[in-house]
Motif scaffolding. Structure first.
Motif, PDB file in Angstrom:
ATOM      1  N   ASP A  63     -85.617 -32.732 -55.473  1.00 34.17           N
ATOM      2  CA  ASP A  63     -85.888 -32.739 -56.917  1.00 34.17           C
ATOM      3  C   ASP A  63     -86.084 -31.337 -57.477  1.00 34.17           C
ATOM      4  N   GLY A  64     -86.044 -30.328 -56.594  1.00 35.55           N
ATOM      5  CA  GLY A  64     -86.117 -28.949 -57.045  1.00 35.55           C
ATOM      6  C   GLY A  64     -87.478 -28.292 -56.933  1.00 35.55           C
ATOM      7  N   LEU A  65     -88.448 -28.956 -56.338  1.00 41.01           N
ATOM      8  CA  LEU A  65     -89.762 -28.347 -56.180  1.00 41.01           C
ATOM      9  C   LEU A  65     -89.756 -27.352 -55.029  1.00 41.01           C
ATOM     10  N   GLN A  66     -90.607 -26.356 -55.133  1.00 43.10           N
ATOM     11  CA  GLN A  66     -90.797 -25.373 -54.078  1.00 43.10           C
ATOM     12  C   GLN A  66     -91.936 -25.842 -53.172  1.00 43.10           C
ATOM     13  N   THR A  67     -91.974 -25.338 -51.943  1.00 42.36           N
ATOM     14  CA  THR A  67     -93.015 -25.773 -51.007  1.00 42.36           C
ATOM     15  C   THR A  67     -94.415 -25.460 -51.530  1.00 42.36           C
ATOM     16  N   VAL A  68     -94.574 -24.346 -52.248  1.00 41.35           N
ATOM     17  CA  VAL A  68     -95.890 -23.995 -52.790  1.00 41.35           C
ATOM     18  C   VAL A  68     -96.333 -25.038 -53.822  1.00 41.35           C
ATOM     19  N   GLU A  69     -95.390 -25.573 -54.592  1.00 37.93           N
ATOM     20  CA  GLU A  69     -95.719 -26.612 -55.575  1.00 37.93           C
ATOM     21  C   GLU A  69     -96.099 -27.923 -54.882  1.00 37.93           C
ATOM     22  N   ILE A  70     -95.395 -28.242 -53.816  1.00 38.11           N
ATOM     23  CA  ILE A  70     -95.691 -29.459 -53.056  1.00 38.11           C
ATOM     24  C   ILE A  70     -97.087 -29.348 -52.444  1.00 38.11           C
ATOM     25  N   LYS A  71     -97.399 -28.185 -51.899  1.00 39.44           N
ATOM     26  CA  LYS A  71     -98.712 -27.967 -51.298  1.00 39.44           C
ATOM     27  C   LYS A  71     -99.808 -28.094 -52.354  1.00 39.44           C
ATOM     28  N   ARG A  72     -99.575 -27.551 -53.542  1.00 35.76           N
ATOM     29  CA  ARG A  72    -100.553 -27.640 -54.624  1.00 35.76           C
ATOM     30  C   ARG A  72    -100.760 -29.100 -55.042  1.00 35.76           C
ATOM     31  N   MET A  73     -99.681 -29.861 -55.135  1.00 38.41           N
ATOM     32  CA  MET A  73     -99.780 -31.284 -55.491  1.00 38.41           C
ATOM     33  C   MET A  73    -100.603 -32.036 -54.453  1.00 38.41           C
ATOM     34  N   GLU A  74    -100.381 -31.751 -53.176  1.00 34.27           N
ATOM     35  CA  GLU A  74    -101.112 -32.415 -52.094  1.00 34.27           C
ATOM     36  C   GLU A  74    -102.601 -32.059 -52.161  1.00 34.27           C
ATOM     37  N   SER A  75    -102.904 -30.808 -52.444  1.00 32.10           N
ATOM     38  CA  SER A  75    -104.287 -30.373 -52.562  1.00 32.10           C
ATOM     39  C   SER A  75    -104.977 -31.092 -53.721  1.00 32.10           C
ATOM     40  N   GLN A  76    -104.294 -31.227 -54.832  1.00 30.27           N
ATOM     41  CA  GLN A  76    -104.856 -31.927 -55.991  1.00 30.27           C
ATOM     42  C   GLN A  76    -105.078 -33.405 -55.676  1.00 30.27           C
ATOM     43  N   ARG A  77    -104.148 -34.012 -54.942  1.00 31.59           N
ATOM     44  CA  ARG A  77    -104.282 -35.420 -54.576  1.00 31.59           C
ATOM     45  C   ARG A  77    -105.514 -35.616 -53.689  1.00 31.59           C
ATOM     46  N   LYS A  78    -105.689 -34.728 -52.703  1.00 31.51           N
ATOM     47  CA  LYS A  78    -106.849 -34.829 -51.807  1.00 31.51           C
ATOM     48  C   LYS A  78    -108.151 -34.632 -52.578  1.00 31.51           C
ATOM     49  N   HIS A  79    -108.136 -33.707 -53.534  1.00 33.53           N
ATOM     50  CA  HIS A  79    -109.326 -33.465 -54.346  1.00 33.53           C
ATOM     51  C   HIS A  79    -109.684 -34.715 -55.163  1.00 33.53           C
ATOM     52  N   ARG A  80    -108.688 -35.363 -55.749  1.00 32.66           N
ATOM     53  CA  ARG A  80    -108.934 -36.596 -56.512  1.00 32.66           C
ATOM     54  C   ARG A  80    -109.494 -37.690 -55.620  1.00 32.66           C
ATOM     55  N   GLN A  81    -108.943 -37.830 -54.408  1.00 32.64           N
ATOM     56  CA  GLN A  81    -109.442 -38.844 -53.475  1.00 32.64           C
ATOM     57  C   GLN A  81    -110.904 -38.593 -53.123  1.00 32.64           C
ATOM     58  N   LEU A  82    -111.241 -37.350 -52.834  1.00 29.09           N
ATOM     59  CA  LEU A  82    -112.618 -36.998 -52.488  1.00 29.09           C
ATOM     60  C   LEU A  82    -113.555 -37.276 -53.658  1.00 29.09           C
ATOM     61  N   ARG A  83    -113.140 -36.877 -54.852  1.00 30.32           N
ATOM     62  CA  ARG A  83    -113.958 -37.121 -56.039  1.00 30.32           C
ATOM     63  C   ARG A  83    -114.180 -38.621 -56.250  1.00 30.32           C
ATOM     64  N   ASN A  84    -113.122 -39.416 -56.092  1.00 29.48           N
ATOM     65  CA  ASN A  84    -113.244 -40.862 -56.253  1.00 29.48           C
ATOM     66  C   ASN A  84    -114.176 -41.474 -55.206  1.00 29.48           C
ATOM     67  N   GLN A  85    -114.113 -40.986 -53.970  1.00 25.59           N
ATOM     68  CA  GLN A  85    -115.018 -41.472 -52.926  1.00 25.59           C
ATOM     69  C   GLN A  85    -116.460 -41.143 -53.263  1.00 25.59           C
ATOM     70  N   MET A  86    -116.688 -39.949 -53.781  1.00 29.69           N
ATOM     71  CA  MET A  86    -118.038 -39.555 -54.152  1.00 29.69           C
ATOM     72  C   MET A  86    -118.567 -40.424 -55.293  1.00 29.69           C
ATOM     73  N   ILE A  87    -117.741 -40.681 -56.282  1.00 32.44           N
ATOM     74  CA  ILE A  87    -118.150 -41.528 -57.409  1.00 32.44           C
ATOM     75  C   ILE A  87    -118.455 -42.941 -56.927  1.00 32.44           C
ATOM     76  N   ARG A  88    -117.592 -43.480 -56.054  1.00 33.61           N
ATOM     77  CA  ARG A  88    -117.855 -44.822 -55.507  1.00 33.61           C
ATOM     78  C   ARG A  88    -119.177 -44.842 -54.748  1.00 33.61           C
ATOM     79  N   GLY A  89    -119.456 -43.790 -53.983  1.00 34.58           N
ATOM     80  CA  GLY A  89    -120.706 -43.707 -53.243  1.00 34.58           C
ATOM     81  C   GLY A  89    -121.907 -43.673 -54.178  1.00 34.58           C
ATOM     82  N   GLN A  90    -121.791 -42.933 -55.263  1.00 38.86           N
ATOM     83  CA  GLN A  90    -122.888 -42.864 -56.233  1.00 38.86           C
ATOM     84  C   GLN A  90    -123.104 -44.214 -56.912  1.00 38.86           C
ATOM     85  N   ILE A  91    -122.031 -44.892 -57.254  1.00 38.84           N
ATOM     86  CA  ILE A  91    -122.139 -46.220 -57.874  1.00 38.84           C
ATOM     87  C   ILE A  91    -122.770 -47.198 -56.898  1.00 38.84           C
TER      88      ILE A  91
END
Length: 99
Positions: A63-91
């Protein structure tokens, strides 16, 4: 551990399954997009989850993405997952809920 996460597949088989060259797979490892395990002899071992991730990477590259962009997307996805786990834990803690 799920069977999908067991690192038992060698790089040649991964290459055959994905259509990616061994060189491409090693490059994605160098770029820290995948993390195969190594045997004592240095042989890379991959999981079915790694194969799925390699296919995602290949699609992004097509699709034309560079590896640095793919890595950034993966990092953002992991950050969202961690944040969601923390919110679920607080709830769960606030309302006395369990998994």
């Amino acid at each position: 551990m799920s069977y999908k996460d067991r690192k038992v597949i060698n790089i040649g088989t991964v290459s055959e399954m994905t259509g990616l060259s061994v060189r491409q797979i090693r490059y994605y490892e160098e770029r820290q997009l995948i993390f195969p395990e190594r045997t004592k002899g240095g042989t890379r071992k991959f999981s079915f989850s790694d194969i799925e991730k390699l296919m995602d990477i290949a699609n992004h590259i097509e699709d034309g993405l560079q590896t640095v962009e793919i890595k950034r997307m993966e990092s953002q996805r992991k950050h969202r997952q961690l944040r969601n786990q923390m919110i679920r834990g607080q709830i769960n803690a606030a309302f006395g809920m369990r998994k």
